[in-house]
Motif scaffolding. Structure first.
Motif, PDB file in Angstrom:
ATOM      1  N   SER A 218     -18.280  13.503  -8.595  1.00  0.00           N
ATOM      2  CA  SER A 218     -16.999  13.884  -8.012  1.00  0.00           C
ATOM      3  C   SER A 218     -17.153  14.728  -6.760  1.00  0.00           C
ATOM      4  N   SER A 219     -18.377  15.064  -6.416  1.00  0.00           N
ATOM      5  CA  SER A 219     -18.614  15.874  -5.227  1.00  0.00           C
ATOM      6  C   SER A 219     -18.186  15.121  -3.972  1.00  0.00           C
ATOM      7  N   LEU A 220     -17.684  15.867  -2.974  1.00  0.00           N
ATOM      8  CA  LEU A 220     -17.237  15.254  -1.717  1.00  0.00           C
ATOM      9  C   LEU A 220     -18.330  14.442  -1.057  1.00  0.00           C
ATOM     10  N   THR A 221     -19.561  14.920  -1.140  1.00  0.00           N
ATOM     11  CA  THR A 221     -20.652  14.249  -0.438  1.00  0.00           C
ATOM     12  C   THR A 221     -21.088  12.965  -1.129  1.00  0.00           C
ATOM     13  N   ASN A 222     -20.634  12.744  -2.359  1.00  0.00           N
ATOM     14  CA  ASN A 222     -21.005  11.531  -3.074  1.00  0.00           C
ATOM     15  C   ASN A 222     -19.883  10.489  -3.088  1.00  0.00           C
ATOM     16  N   SER A 223     -18.779  10.807  -2.456  1.00  0.00           N
ATOM     17  CA  SER A 223     -17.644   9.897  -2.416  1.00  0.00           C
ATOM     18  C   SER A 223     -17.108   9.871  -0.990  1.00  0.00           C
ATOM     19  N   LEU A 224     -17.481   8.846  -0.236  1.00  0.00           N
ATOM     20  CA  LEU A 224     -17.162   8.828   1.180  1.00  0.00           C
ATOM     21  C   LEU A 224     -16.067   7.821   1.502  1.00  0.00           C
ATOM     22  N   SER A 225     -15.142   8.253   2.328  1.00  0.00           N
ATOM     23  CA  SER A 225     -14.106   7.366   2.840  1.00  0.00           C
ATOM     24  C   SER A 225     -14.212   7.347   4.359  1.00  0.00           C
ATOM     25  N   TYR A 226     -13.492   6.418   4.964  1.00  0.00           N
ATOM     26  CA  TYR A 226     -13.465   6.341   6.420  1.00  0.00           C
ATOM     27  C   TYR A 226     -13.017   7.669   7.019  1.00  0.00           C
ATOM     28  N   GLU A 227     -11.959   8.262   6.432  1.00  0.00           N
ATOM     29  CA  GLU A 227     -11.410   9.506   6.963  1.00  0.00           C
ATOM     30  C   GLU A 227     -12.437  10.634   6.919  1.00  0.00           C
ATOM     31  N   LYS A 228     -13.171  10.744   5.804  1.00  0.00           N
ATOM     32  CA  LYS A 228     -14.172  11.806   5.678  1.00  0.00           C
ATOM     33  C   LYS A 228     -15.297  11.625   6.701  1.00  0.00           C
ATOM     34  N   MET A 229     -15.748  10.390   6.869  1.00  0.00           N
ATOM     35  CA  MET A 229     -16.838  10.147   7.794  1.00  0.00           C
ATOM     36  C   MET A 229     -16.409  10.411   9.236  1.00  0.00           C
ATOM     37  N   ILE A 230     -15.171  10.043   9.575  1.00  0.00           N
ATOM     38  CA  ILE A 230     -14.668  10.308  10.924  1.00  0.00           C
ATOM     39  C   ILE A 230     -14.586  11.815  11.161  1.00  0.00           C
ATOM     40  N   GLN A 231     -14.154  12.563  10.152  1.00  0.00           N
ATOM     41  CA  GLN A 231     -14.100  14.020  10.287  1.00  0.00           C
ATOM     42  C   GLN A 231     -15.481  14.588  10.559  1.00  0.00           C
ATOM     43  N   ARG A 232     -16.476  14.076   9.864  1.00  0.00           N
ATOM     44  CA  ARG A 232     -17.852  14.544  10.075  1.00  0.00           C
ATOM     45  C   ARG A 232     -18.297  14.272  11.518  1.00  0.00           C
ATOM     46  N   LEU A 233     -18.018  13.070  12.010  1.00  0.00           N
ATOM     47  CA  LEU A 233     -18.408  12.729  13.373  1.00  0.00           C
ATOM     48  C   LEU A 233     -17.641  13.561  14.392  1.00  0.00           C
ATOM     49  N   GLU A 234     -16.365  13.859  14.099  1.00  0.00           N
ATOM     50  CA  GLU A 234     -15.569  14.663  15.023  1.00  0.00           C
ATOM     51  C   GLU A 234     -16.151  16.064  15.178  1.00  0.00           C
ATOM     52  N   VAL A 235     -16.599  16.644  14.068  1.00  0.00           N
ATOM     53  CA  VAL A 235     -17.200  17.978  14.120  1.00  0.00           C
ATOM     54  C   VAL A 235     -18.464  17.951  14.970  1.00  0.00           C
ATOM     55  N   LEU A 236     -19.325  16.994  14.697  1.00  0.00           N
ATOM     56  CA  LEU A 236     -20.589  16.908  15.439  1.00  0.00           C
ATOM     57  C   LEU A 236     -20.346  16.625  16.918  1.00  0.00           C
ATOM     58  N   ARG A 237     -19.370  15.759  17.208  1.00  0.00           N
ATOM     59  CA  ARG A 237     -19.054  15.452  18.605  1.00  0.00           C
ATOM     60  C   ARG A 237     -18.515  16.697  19.313  1.00  0.00           C
ATOM     61  N   LYS A 238     -17.646  17.427  18.642  1.00  0.00           N
ATOM     62  CA  LYS A 238     -17.061  18.648  19.219  1.00  0.00           C
ATOM     63  C   LYS A 238     -18.148  19.606  19.671  1.00  0.00           C
ATOM     64  N   TRP A 239     -19.119  19.881  18.805  1.00  0.00           N
ATOM     65  CA  TRP A 239     -20.147  20.864  19.129  1.00  0.00           C
ATOM     66  C   TRP A 239     -21.223  20.285  20.040  1.00  0.00           C
ATOM     67  N   TYR A 240     -21.444  18.997  19.951  1.00  0.00           N
ATOM     68  CA  TYR A 240     -22.370  18.354  20.893  1.00  0.00           C
ATOM     69  C   TYR A 240     -21.865  18.527  22.324  1.00  0.00           C
ATOM     70  N   LEU A 241     -20.587  18.219  22.546  1.00  0.00           N
ATOM     71  CA  LEU A 241     -20.017  18.337  23.888  1.00  0.00           C
ATOM     72  C   LEU A 241     -19.973  19.787  24.351  1.00  0.00           C
ATOM     73  N   TYR A 242     -19.700  20.696  23.422  1.00  0.00           N
ATOM     74  CA  TYR A 242     -19.678  22.117  23.770  1.00  0.00           C
ATOM     75  C   TYR A 242     -21.050  22.583  24.250  1.00  0.00           C
ATOM     76  N   PHE A 243     -22.089  22.275  23.471  1.00  0.00           N
ATOM     77  CA  PHE A 243     -23.423  22.734  23.839  1.00  0.00           C
ATOM     78  C   PHE A 243     -23.999  21.940  25.015  1.00  0.00           C
ATOM     79  N   LEU A 244     -23.546  20.703  25.185  1.00  0.00           N
ATOM     80  CA  LEU A 244     -23.982  19.939  26.348  1.00  0.00           C
ATOM     81  C   LEU A 244     -23.526  20.636  27.626  1.00  0.00           C
ATOM     82  N   GLU A 245     -22.299  21.125  27.618  1.00  0.00           N
ATOM     83  CA  GLU A 245     -21.792  21.887  28.756  1.00  0.00           C
ATOM     84  C   GLU A 245     -22.566  23.182  28.922  1.00  0.00           C
TER      85      GLU A 245
END
Length: 331
Positions: A218-245
């Protein structure tokens, strides 16, 4: 002054919640409070917590309704009174000696954050210890370059979990560091990066204290949906662009971009765990649009995978990789 506030979001955790609570109440360092935020559990979790509260006044209970872990942890931060804050998941537990050893490690340094350098993955039949930082203690203010250089010099690890760290409460409040309440997957990574960027005084420790349960279906990391995966990518993209600048000003920040690119790369390889076929297609479209991020990785294995994706397309390339991995596991 109360030393520690342990914040635990709870949702349908009756199978593990007793072990979690006992690991806190039985700490050899007694100066603590345990803040349990029940997010509308429809099992016996809340009743179990209330019975413990009847026996130990250090337990505080807050209630919300299906608001997600970010909202629950923010409620816990507002309620906390301890000098330091820890986050604990309701299906995990702590070593009983942890807080006493942590108090000794911190001493008089009063760091903004104390980063753990290892934890235990708890499977149904074994325990595996994962190491990800070399043990060092800092007792002086760090420049941003020193800080970045330390936490991103290990190419295999990106500091992305809140539960393996300890945060000074006043530091969190003064800098208005909060969890994103609309995200339920990746909100902890966002919190860690907010704190890491603001922190001026940090230490790391080699105390092996956290037991992270890997076999909880029942853990979040063991049950993945499109929405959860997009949220994960959004977080990584946000900080990638921040540190790239930021990397235009600080050369070492370039290492952060590399680390975040690897995390992004590893995240989209989980596409086969997405349950909806439509979600998979939308997810892969998003991955294709962000190829300037994941193409940045430099590891040999990652470069081979990128070659496969360029040769066969993103989806087919990932399928080839996953079939190869399954074949290797059977050998």
């Amino acid at each position: 002054m109360l030393r520690y506030s342990i914040i635990v979001p709870v949702y349908n955790s009756e199978q593990y919640i007793t072990e979690c609570i006992e690991s806190v109440l039985e700490q050899s360092e007694p100066s603590l409070e345990l803040i349990m935020i029940d997010d509308g559990s429809d099992d016996n979790s809340l009743n179990i917590i209330q019975k413990f509260q009847e026996r130990d006044s250090r337990i505080k209970i807050e209630n919300t309704f299906h608001s997600g872990p970010g909202k629950a942890r923010n409620i816990g931060i507002k309620r906390a009174e301890g000098e330091y804050i820890l986050f604990l998941d309701s299906d995990d537990y702590l070593d009983r000696s942890y807080l006493k050893r942590l108090t000794e490690a911190i001493g008089e340094m009063k760091p903004d954050i104390c980063f753990g350098s290892q934890h235990n993955d708890l499977f149904s039949d074994r325990v595996e210890t994962l190491h990800y930082y070399n043990s060092e203690a800092f007792n002086h203010l760090l420049s941003k370059d020193d800080k970045i250089g330390f936490f991103f010099r290990d190419e295999n690890r990106c500091p992305s979990s809140t539960w393996n760290n300890v945060y000074r409460r006043e530091f969190i409040i003064e800098n208005k560091i909060v969890f994103h309440e609309k995200w339920i997957f990746g909100e902890d990574t966002d919190f860690v990066f907010q704190a890491l960027e603001k922190a001026e005084k940090l230490i790391s420790n080699d105390i092996n204290f956290y037991y992270y349960r890997k076999n909880n279906d029942s853990s979040l990391t063991n049950s993945l949906s499109y929405e959860k995966m997009i949220q994960r990518l959004e977080v990584l993209r946000k900080w990638y662009l921040y540190f790239l600048e930021e990397s235009r000003e600080r050369k070492q920040v370039f290492a952060v971009c590399e680390s975040l690119a690897r995390e992004y790369f590893n995240a989209f390889l989980l596409v086969d765990k997405i349950q909806q076929n439509k979600g998979k297609k939308e997810f892969l479209k998003r991955v294709h649009l962000d190829k300037e991020i994941w193409e940045r990785v430099t590891g040999k294995k990652q470069r081979v995978i990128i070659w496969l994706m360029k040769l066969f397309g993103v989806e087919t390339g990932i399928q080839v990789l996953n079939r190869y991995n399954k074949f290797r596991m059977k050998i």
